[in-house]
Write a protein that holds these residues in place. Structure first.
Motif, PDB file in Angstrom:
ATOM      1  N   UNK A 125       0.832  -1.212   0.000  1.00 13.33           N
ATOM      2  CA  UNK A 125       0.000   0.000   0.000  1.00 13.33           C
ATOM      3  C   UNK A 125       0.860   1.253   0.000  1.00 13.33           C
ATOM      4  N   UNK A 126       1.959   1.220   0.761  1.00 14.18           N
ATOM      5  CA  UNK A 126       2.858   2.380   0.780  1.00 14.18           C
ATOM      6  C   UNK A 126       3.470   2.614  -0.599  1.00 14.18           C
ATOM      7  N   UNK A 127       3.859   1.542  -1.259  1.00 14.64           N
ATOM      8  CA  UNK A 127       4.452   1.680  -2.595  1.00 14.64           C
ATOM      9  C   UNK A 127       3.434   2.263  -3.576  1.00 14.64           C
ATOM     10  N   UNK A 128       2.182   1.838  -3.454  1.00 10.04           N
ATOM     11  CA  UNK A 128       1.140   2.370  -4.337  1.00 10.04           C
ATOM     12  C   UNK A 128       0.956   3.865  -4.117  1.00 10.04           C
ATOM     13  N   UNK A 129       0.936   4.270  -2.864  1.00 10.85           N
ATOM     14  CA  UNK A 129       0.726   5.687  -2.566  1.00 10.85           C
ATOM     15  C   UNK A 129       1.894   6.524  -3.073  1.00 10.85           C
ATOM     16  N   UNK A 130       3.088   6.004  -2.954  1.00 10.10           N
ATOM     17  CA  UNK A 130       4.253   6.721  -3.479  1.00 10.10           C
ATOM     18  C   UNK A 130       4.187   6.857  -4.999  1.00 10.10           C
ATOM     19  N   UNK A 131       3.494   5.905  -5.638  1.00 10.04           N
ATOM     20  CA  UNK A 131       3.333   5.951  -7.095  1.00 10.04           C
ATOM     21  C   UNK A 131       2.060   6.691  -7.496  1.00 10.04           C
ATOM     22  N   UNK A 132       1.434   7.401  -6.534  1.00  9.55           N
ATOM     23  CA  UNK A 132       0.224   8.215  -6.773  1.00  9.55           C
ATOM     24  C   UNK A 132      -0.995   7.355  -7.105  1.00  9.55           C
ATOM     25  N   UNK A 133      -1.114   6.203  -6.429  1.00 10.20           N
ATOM     26  CA  UNK A 133      -2.303   5.373  -6.538  1.00 10.20           C
ATOM     27  C   UNK A 133      -2.936   5.215  -5.158  1.00 10.20           C
ATOM     28  N   UNK A 134      -4.249   4.963  -5.147  1.00  8.30           N
ATOM     29  CA  UNK A 134      -4.972   4.711  -3.907  1.00  8.30           C
ATOM     30  C   UNK A 134      -5.315   3.226  -3.848  1.00  8.30           C
ATOM     31  N   UNK A 135      -4.876   2.500  -2.819  1.00 13.41           N
ATOM     32  CA  UNK A 135      -5.291   1.106  -2.669  1.00 13.41           C
ATOM     33  C   UNK A 135      -6.753   1.045  -2.238  1.00 13.41           C
ATOM     34  N   UNK A 136      -7.491   0.075  -2.770  1.00 13.24           N
ATOM     35  CA  UNK A 136      -8.911  -0.039  -2.466  1.00 13.24           C
ATOM     36  C   UNK A 136      -9.339  -1.497  -2.537  1.00 13.24           C
ATOM     37  N   UNK A 137     -10.537  -1.756  -1.993  1.00 14.63           N
ATOM     38  CA  UNK A 137     -11.111  -3.103  -1.990  1.00 14.63           C
ATOM     39  C   UNK A 137     -12.563  -3.002  -2.429  1.00 14.63           C
ATOM     40  N   UNK A 138     -12.986  -3.968  -3.254  1.00 13.06           N
ATOM     41  CA  UNK A 138     -14.390  -4.089  -3.663  1.00 13.06           C
ATOM     42  C   UNK A 138     -14.917  -5.387  -3.068  1.00 13.06           C
ATOM     43  N   UNK A 139     -16.088  -5.336  -2.430  1.00 11.22           N
ATOM     44  CA  UNK A 139     -16.638  -6.540  -1.811  1.00 11.22           C
ATOM     45  C   UNK A 139     -18.162  -6.528  -1.915  1.00 11.22           C
ATOM     46  N   UNK A 140     -18.782  -7.645  -1.509  1.00 11.19           N
ATOM     47  CA  UNK A 140     -20.236  -7.729  -1.476  1.00 11.19           C
ATOM     48  C   UNK A 140     -20.844  -8.447  -2.664  1.00 11.19           C
ATOM     49  N   UNK A 141     -22.189  -8.545  -2.651  1.00  7.51           N
ATOM     50  CA  UNK A 141     -22.974  -9.177  -3.715  1.00  7.51           C
ATOM     51  C   UNK A 141     -22.623 -10.654  -3.882  1.00  7.51           C
ATOM     52  N   UNK A 142     -22.223 -11.306  -2.789  1.00  7.14           N
ATOM     53  CA  UNK A 142     -21.934 -12.725  -2.843  1.00  7.14           C
ATOM     54  C   UNK A 142     -20.661 -13.097  -3.573  1.00  7.14           C
ATOM     55  N   UNK A 143     -19.810 -12.118  -3.868  1.00  9.43           N
ATOM     56  CA  UNK A 143     -18.561 -12.379  -4.576  1.00  9.43           C
ATOM     57  C   UNK A 143     -17.370 -12.169  -3.641  1.00  9.43           C
ATOM     58  N   UNK A 144     -16.239 -12.745  -4.019  1.00  8.98           N
ATOM     59  CA  UNK A 144     -15.024 -12.580  -3.225  1.00  8.98           C
ATOM     60  C   UNK A 144     -14.540 -11.131  -3.282  1.00  8.98           C
ATOM     61  N   UNK A 145     -13.942 -10.658  -2.190  1.00  5.55           N
ATOM     62  CA  UNK A 145     -13.347  -9.308  -2.226  1.00  5.55           C
ATOM     63  C   UNK A 145     -12.260  -9.217  -3.289  1.00  5.55           C
ATOM     64  N   UNK A 146     -12.148  -8.040  -3.885  1.00  2.40           N
ATOM     65  CA  UNK A 146     -11.147  -7.820  -4.932  1.00  2.40           C
ATOM     66  C   UNK A 146     -10.306  -6.602  -4.570  1.00  2.40           C
ATOM     67  N   UNK A 147      -8.994  -6.769  -4.599  1.00  3.46           N
ATOM     68  CA  UNK A 147      -8.083  -5.651  -4.339  1.00  3.46           C
ATOM     69  C   UNK A 147      -7.839  -4.896  -5.642  1.00  3.46           C
ATOM     70  N   UNK A 148      -7.972  -3.572  -5.579  1.00  2.00           N
ATOM     71  CA  UNK A 148      -7.799  -2.745  -6.769  1.00  2.00           C
ATOM     72  C   UNK A 148      -6.947  -1.531  -6.436  1.00  2.00           C
ATOM     73  N   UNK A 149      -6.565  -0.792  -7.447  1.00  2.00           N
ATOM     74  CA  UNK A 149      -5.837   0.463  -7.284  1.00  2.00           C
ATOM     75  C   UNK A 149      -6.426   1.492  -8.236  1.00  2.00           C
ATOM     76  N   UNK A 150      -6.473   2.745  -7.769  1.00  5.43           N
ATOM     77  CA  UNK A 150      -7.064   3.834  -8.548  1.00  5.43           C
ATOM     78  C   UNK A 150      -6.092   5.007  -8.532  1.00  5.43           C
ATOM     79  N   UNK A 151      -5.931   5.661  -9.658  1.00  5.34           N
ATOM     80  CA  UNK A 151      -5.072   6.843  -9.686  1.00  5.34           C
ATOM     81  C   UNK A 151      -5.579   7.876  -8.686  1.00  5.34           C
ATOM     82  N   UNK A 152      -4.644   8.424  -7.924  1.00  2.26           N
ATOM     83  CA  UNK A 152      -5.051   9.332  -6.850  1.00  2.26           C
ATOM     84  C   UNK A 152      -5.788  10.561  -7.373  1.00  2.26           C
TER      85      UNK A 152
END
Length: 221
Positions: free
Chosen positions: A20-47
């Motif tokens: 997560x620290x490396x992502x933030x240094x690269x100007x990305x935001x770490x995030x998670x998508x969950x719910x709707x009976x599906x497995x959580x998914x780790x994603x990254x979004x440009x800050x």
């Protein structure tokens, strides 16, 4: 017509604080998508994408089209962490929504024509917005970005309750399902009376702060 708002993201495999620290240094935001009976998914979004979107009300109260690697899923922002003093988003959680299942979301209130009302034009009247958002329930397709409250007819002494809000079709206020005691005031227009000190009556004189002590006689002869 309901507006659509797309947020582009990328999937990620690296997790943990170091990643997560490396992502933030690269100007990305770490995030998670969950719910709707599906497995959580780790994603990254440009800050910058998040920073610009977060300046709008719709980002926090609308169903978003989250585009992860070209695949779009309907989501709501469920949680976010900001830096204590910098303009930085540290982490985000998105909840997947089922378009056939009702959701509960807090949406902002927009107050209209307050300055044109009798209460707004009357000196000594304080108009208080006791709520700035309200929790509603509806299907995702019926979710409004905000609810308007027209205060053009507000008079001194008036109180506007939750039950008086004009809602879009198929939208309900969660609190009103809990009974009349939860029909709280959204707006109040109270008259404030200034306290005026009474002037002393003519001829009255203020009492001395302390009476002078009588002079002692000298017992010495």
């Amino acid at each position: 017509m309901i507006k659509t708002h797309e947020i582009k993201a990328q999937s990620r495999k690296d997790e943990g604080k170091g990643a997560s620290r490396r992502l933030r240094h690269a100007s990305f935001v770490p995030a998670v998508v969950y719910g709707a009976g599906q497995d959580p998914q780790s994603i990254q979004i440009e800050h910058n994408t998040i920073l610009l979107a977060a300046k709008h009300e719709w980002f926090f109260s609308s169903v978003l089209d989250l585009n992860v690697d070209g695949k779009v899923q309907k989501v709501l922002v469920r949680d976010w962490q900001k830096h204590p003093f910098k303009q930085l988003m540290m982490h985000m959680d998105f909840l997947r929504v089922d378009e056939n299942v009702a959701i509960r979301v807090s949406v902002p209130l927009h107050f209209l024509n307050q300055e044109k009302s009798a209460a707004g034009k009357t000196s000594g009247v304080v108009i208080s917005h006791n709520l700035t958002e309200v929790e509603i329930t509806c299907l995702p397709k019926d979710l409004p970005e905000f609810i308007e409250l027209d205060l053009g007819e507000l008079n001194p002494g008036d109180i506007v309750h939750l039950s008086e809000l004009k809602l879009p079709a198929n939208v309900e206020i969660v609190a009103l399902h809990l009974g009349e005691s939860h029909d709280i005031a959204v707006v109040t227009a109270n008259t404030v009376q200034e306290e005026v000190e009474e002037a002393p009556a003519e001829g009255d004189t203020a009492a001395p702060a302390a009476a002078a002590a009588p002079a002692k006689k000298d017992d010495k002869k």
